[in-house]
Design an enzyme around this catalytic site. Structure first.
Site, PDB file in Angstrom:
ATOM      1  N   GLU A 150     -31.027  -9.657 -24.467  1.00 29.22           N
ATOM      2  CA  GLU A 150     -29.681  -9.695 -25.054  1.00 29.22           C
ATOM      3  C   GLU A 150     -28.721  -9.346 -23.927  1.00 29.22           C
ATOM      4  OE1 GLU A 150     -28.188 -10.228 -28.060  1.00 29.22           O
ATOM      5  OE2 GLU A 150     -30.095 -11.036 -28.724  1.00 29.22           O
TER       6      GLU A 150
ATOM      7  N   CYS B  67     -20.465  -6.423 -26.076  1.00 32.65           N
ATOM      8  CA  CYS B  67     -21.062  -7.679 -25.599  1.00 32.65           C
ATOM      9  C   CYS B  67     -20.423  -8.891 -26.251  1.00 32.65           C
ATOM     10  CB  CYS B  67     -22.568  -7.676 -25.841  1.00 32.65           C
ATOM     11  SG  CYS B  67     -23.019  -7.390 -27.552  1.00 32.65           S
TER      12      CYS B  67
HETATM   13  P1  NAD Z   1     -27.038  -3.261 -16.753  1.00 29.52           P
HETATM   14  O1  NAD Z   1     -27.682  -4.589 -16.729  1.00 29.52           O
HETATM   15  O2  NAD Z   1     -26.442  -2.739 -15.504  1.00 29.52           O
HETATM   16  O3  NAD Z   1     -28.079  -2.141 -17.231  1.00 29.52           O
HETATM   17  C1  NAD Z   1     -28.779  -2.244 -18.456  1.00 29.52           C
HETATM   18  C2  NAD Z   1     -30.039  -1.403 -18.361  1.00 29.52           C
HETATM   19  O4  NAD Z   1     -30.900  -1.992 -17.376  1.00 29.52           O
HETATM   20  C3  NAD Z   1     -29.807   0.050 -17.918  1.00 29.52           C
HETATM   21  O5  NAD Z   1     -30.675   0.911 -18.610  1.00 29.52           O
HETATM   22  C4  NAD Z   1     -30.168  -0.004 -16.445  1.00 29.52           C
HETATM   23  O6  NAD Z   1     -30.590   1.238 -15.925  1.00 29.52           O
HETATM   24  C5  NAD Z   1     -31.308  -0.985 -16.445  1.00 29.52           C
HETATM   25  N1  NAD Z   1     -31.585  -1.636 -15.150  1.00 29.52           N
HETATM   26  C6  NAD Z   1     -30.742  -1.822 -14.103  1.00 29.52           C
HETATM   27  N2  NAD Z   1     -31.385  -2.451 -13.089  1.00 29.52           N
HETATM   28  C7  NAD Z   1     -32.651  -2.666 -13.511  1.00 29.52           C
HETATM   29  C8  NAD Z   1     -33.794  -3.279 -12.927  1.00 29.52           C
HETATM   30  N3  NAD Z   1     -33.754  -3.790 -11.702  1.00 29.52           N
HETATM   31  N4  NAD Z   1     -34.941  -3.341 -13.641  1.00 29.52           N
HETATM   32  C9  NAD Z   1     -34.995  -2.844 -14.901  1.00 29.52           C
HETATM   33  N5  NAD Z   1     -33.939  -2.230 -15.502  1.00 29.52           N
HETATM   34  C10 NAD Z   1     -32.778  -2.151 -14.814  1.00 29.52           C
HETATM   35  O7  NAD Z   1     -25.964  -3.313 -17.921  1.00 29.52           O
HETATM   36  P2  NAD Z   1     -24.941  -2.166 -18.326  1.00 29.52           P
HETATM   37  O8  NAD Z   1     -23.849  -2.085 -17.327  1.00 29.52           O
HETATM   38  O9  NAD Z   1     -25.702  -0.949 -18.673  1.00 29.52           O
HETATM   39  O10 NAD Z   1     -24.357  -2.752 -19.711  1.00 29.52           O
HETATM   40  C11 NAD Z   1     -23.358  -3.707 -19.776  1.00 29.52           C
HETATM   41  C12 NAD Z   1     -23.937  -5.075 -20.023  1.00 29.52           C
HETATM   42  O11 NAD Z   1     -24.744  -5.058 -21.209  1.00 29.52           O
HETATM   43  C13 NAD Z   1     -22.890  -6.141 -20.283  1.00 29.52           C
HETATM   44  O12 NAD Z   1     -23.229  -7.299 -19.569  1.00 29.52           O
HETATM   45  C14 NAD Z   1     -22.994  -6.395 -21.777  1.00 29.52           C
HETATM   46  O13 NAD Z   1     -22.550  -7.669 -22.194  1.00 29.52           O
HETATM   47  C15 NAD Z   1     -24.443  -6.203 -22.006  1.00 29.52           C
HETATM   48  N6  NAD Z   1     -24.733  -5.933 -23.420  1.00 29.52           N
HETATM   49  C16 NAD Z   1     -25.299  -6.932 -24.147  1.00 29.52           C
HETATM   50  C17 NAD Z   1     -25.542  -6.736 -25.509  1.00 29.52           C
HETATM   51  C18 NAD Z   1     -26.130  -7.824 -26.352  1.00 29.52           C
HETATM   52  O14 NAD Z   1     -26.577  -7.531 -27.465  1.00 29.52           O
HETATM   53  N7  NAD Z   1     -26.137  -9.063 -25.908  1.00 29.52           N
HETATM   54  C19 NAD Z   1     -25.238  -5.505 -26.106  1.00 29.52           C
HETATM   55  C20 NAD Z   1     -24.670  -4.504 -25.309  1.00 29.52           C
HETATM   56  C21 NAD Z   1     -24.429  -4.731 -23.955  1.00 29.52           C
END
Ligand code: NAD
Length: 501
Positions: free
Chosen positions: A263, A298
């Site tokens: 997601e 999101c």
């Molecule tokens: P992010 O991708 O930076 O981080 C998300 C998670 O992934 C965190 O727990 C982070 O520590 C982890 N992560 C980071 N690098 C990683 C790696 N290399 N391997 C595994 N895990 C890793 O996103 P964010 O800044 O925390 O959140 C914002 C984003 O989330 C926005 O793009 C938003 O649209 C999206 N989002 C999507 C939904 C949905 O349902 N589609 C819901 C909420 C947020």
């Protein structure tokens, strides 16, 4: 109610009692690298947490496996449901603490967080109910043969979640995973580890066996990456940005054939046709759908697509709606928009404001300001007009309070404009003409589309927790069905049995 100083200091005390990952029903030893945390409302120190390394993730995985093979896996569906319902009640009892933690960790306005968290237990209840109602299947059964499809848990699920709406982000992954009979390791976002830790501790308090829900707090590229690649993990459910989604999918595929649910990000359009401009109340709804949670949502509809002649009306309408949205201290109940969640997020959003100013005209919508302390990470709701088509502002996810106003000539032009993005998470369409609404919805490539025939129709339908509606994100917004019965089934694996008698 506005949290008073005592509440805030009890929130800080609660935080300092939760510093490290929760594995096998207890906090792991708090040694290792630490991350310090700051309050987004005023940059005050919120203490630190101990970051999990790959070995800590491995511990969490072994505990989750033991629990799946043992106490959780051997529970009857009846007992599993009973435990989950008790857990839901406990979450409700602790909603005020969860709200306080969300407010302190990521700046969510307390009144808004309280309203959403009041329904948090319902996410668990919704999926717990599926234990009774979602069954397997039968196929080609006859006198001497019976075909049965069992829906079995996958095993150990890994969930990697973001920070924007901390409690919901965890529960929307946790609830279907546990209800379907899996155990789970959640890798919390670095920005809101304590909210996740409290949810994990409550699971233990509710009597879920040790290891059913392990919460790991650590850096994405370390703890998240180890979880995604873990050879003993049976499914990875990721919520976060599209770039990280790709990294997670690559890591997942590198060791075993575990499925991934992704997601990811969005850049969602809302298309407003001429007839929808007659009701002045629309502006409040358009404002909400773009700027709720300071645009850190999101499915935020941060692209407003309108007929060419309507631009000035849109600017005036959004400015009038903004008067109802006070920006300020998240502890103040009158605050509807708080700060951005982190200093890094503020820098990112400011970068987009600068790009917007260079490419078009940025208009501050003039929200009233409450108490905004100088060091808080505040960005003010704004729109940008006059952009050249296809600019980065229309294509890249800002994840902050900046909305593009984009003009179209006719329906086909609106469709082309709406689809001119790498994302395909959601969209909305405003028109009383069902033929036009249907044409737009059929042709816009997005997983979930709302078609509003009127303001009254939009207002009468109430809040949506994301548990009933199911859809699959399109393009760079992700992969795999989320929500509803189909979303629940993603946490199970079908096994078919053919009895020959
Ligand atoms: P992010 O991708 O930076 O981080 C998300 C998670 O992934 C965190 O727990 C982070 O520590 C982890 N992560 C980071 N690098 C990683 C790696 N290399 N391997 C595994 N895990 C890793 O996103 P964010 O800044 O925390 O959140 C914002 C984003 O989330 C926005 O793009 C938003 O649209 C999206 N989002 C999507 C939904 C949905 O349902 N589609 C819901 C909420 C947020």
């Amino acid at each position: 109610m506005k949290p008073n100083r005592a509440d805030i200091s009890s929130g800080i005390a609660l935080m300092s009692a939760m510093r490290s990952s929760w594995i096998d029903g207890r906090a792991v030893d708090d040694v290792g690298e630490v991350m310090s945390h700051r309050n987004p409302a005023n940059d005050a120190d919120l203490g630190d947490t101990v970051m999990a390394d790959a070995r800590t993730v491995d511990l969490a995985m072994s505990s989750a496996r033991r629990c799946f093979e043992g106490s959780w896996g051997s529970l009857s569906p009846y007992d599993r449901k009973k435990l989950l319902l008790g857990y839901a009640d406990l979450i409700d009892e602790h909603a005020a603490e969860l709200t306080l933690l969300e407010m302190l960790e990521v700046g969510r306005p307390s009144s808004d967080a309280a309203a959403l968290n009041a329904a948090a237990g319902d996410i668990i209840r919704t999926y717990a109910a599926k234990i009774d109602t979602v069954n397997g299947d039968m196929f080609r059964s006859e006198e001497r043969r019976m075909g049965v499809v069992l829906r079995r848990p996958r095993g150990v699920v890994g969930a990697i979640v973001p920070w924007n709406v901390p409690v919901m982000n965890v529960l929307l992954r946790l609830a279907p995973a546990l209800a379907a009979g899996n155990t789970i390791v959640v890798k919390a976002s670095e920005l809101c580890p304590r909210t996740t830790l409290l949810l994990a501790r409550l699971a233990s308090e509710a009597g879920l066996p040790n290891g059913a829900f392990n919460a790991v707090i650590g850096a994405g590229p370390v703890a998240g990456a180890r979880l995604a690649e873990h050879p003993d993990l049976n499914l990875v459910a990721f919520t976060g940005s599209s770039a990280t989604g790709h990294a997670v999918a690559r890591a997942a595929a590198s060791t075993n054939f575990k499925p991934v649910l992704l997601e990811c990000g969005g850049k969602s359009p809302q298309v407003v046709l001429d007839d929808a401009f007659e009701d002045e109340r629309i502006w409040a709804l358009l404002f909400f759908s773009a700027f709720w949670n300071t645009g850190q949502w999101c499915v935020a509809k941060t692209r407003l697509l309108i007929p060419r002649a309507r631009e000035q009306q849109a600017i005036d309408g959004l400015m009038s709606a903004a008067r109802e949205w006070r920006v300020g201290d998240p502890a103040d109940p009158a605050t509807r928009l708080g700060p951005l969640a982190s200093r890094g997020q503020l820098a990112r959003v400011r970068g987009y404001y600068a790009k917007a100013g260079a490419l078009g005209e940025v208009i501050n919508l003039g929200c009233p300001r409450g108490d905004m302390q100088g060091d808080g990470y505040y960005a003010l709701p704004s729109i940008v007009t006059g952009l050249p088509r296809g600019s980065v502002l229309q294509k890249e996810e800002v994840f902050g309070p900046l909305m593009t106003v984009e003009l179209f000539d006719d329906l086909d032009d609106a469709i082309a404009l709406a689809n001119d993005t790498e994302f395909g998470l959601s969209a909305s369409v405003w028109t009383a003409r069902s033929d036009h609404g249907y044409k737009l919805a059929r042709n816009i490539r997005a997983g979930g589309i709302s078609i509003f025939s009127s303001v009254d129709a939009a207002r009468s339908t109430g809040p949506e927790l994301g548990t009933a509606r199911y859809f699959e994100p399109q393009k760079e917004s992700g992969l795999g069905i989320d929500g509803g019965e189909h979303g629940y089934l993603a946490y199970t694996t079908p096994q078919s049995l053919y009895f020959h008698n």
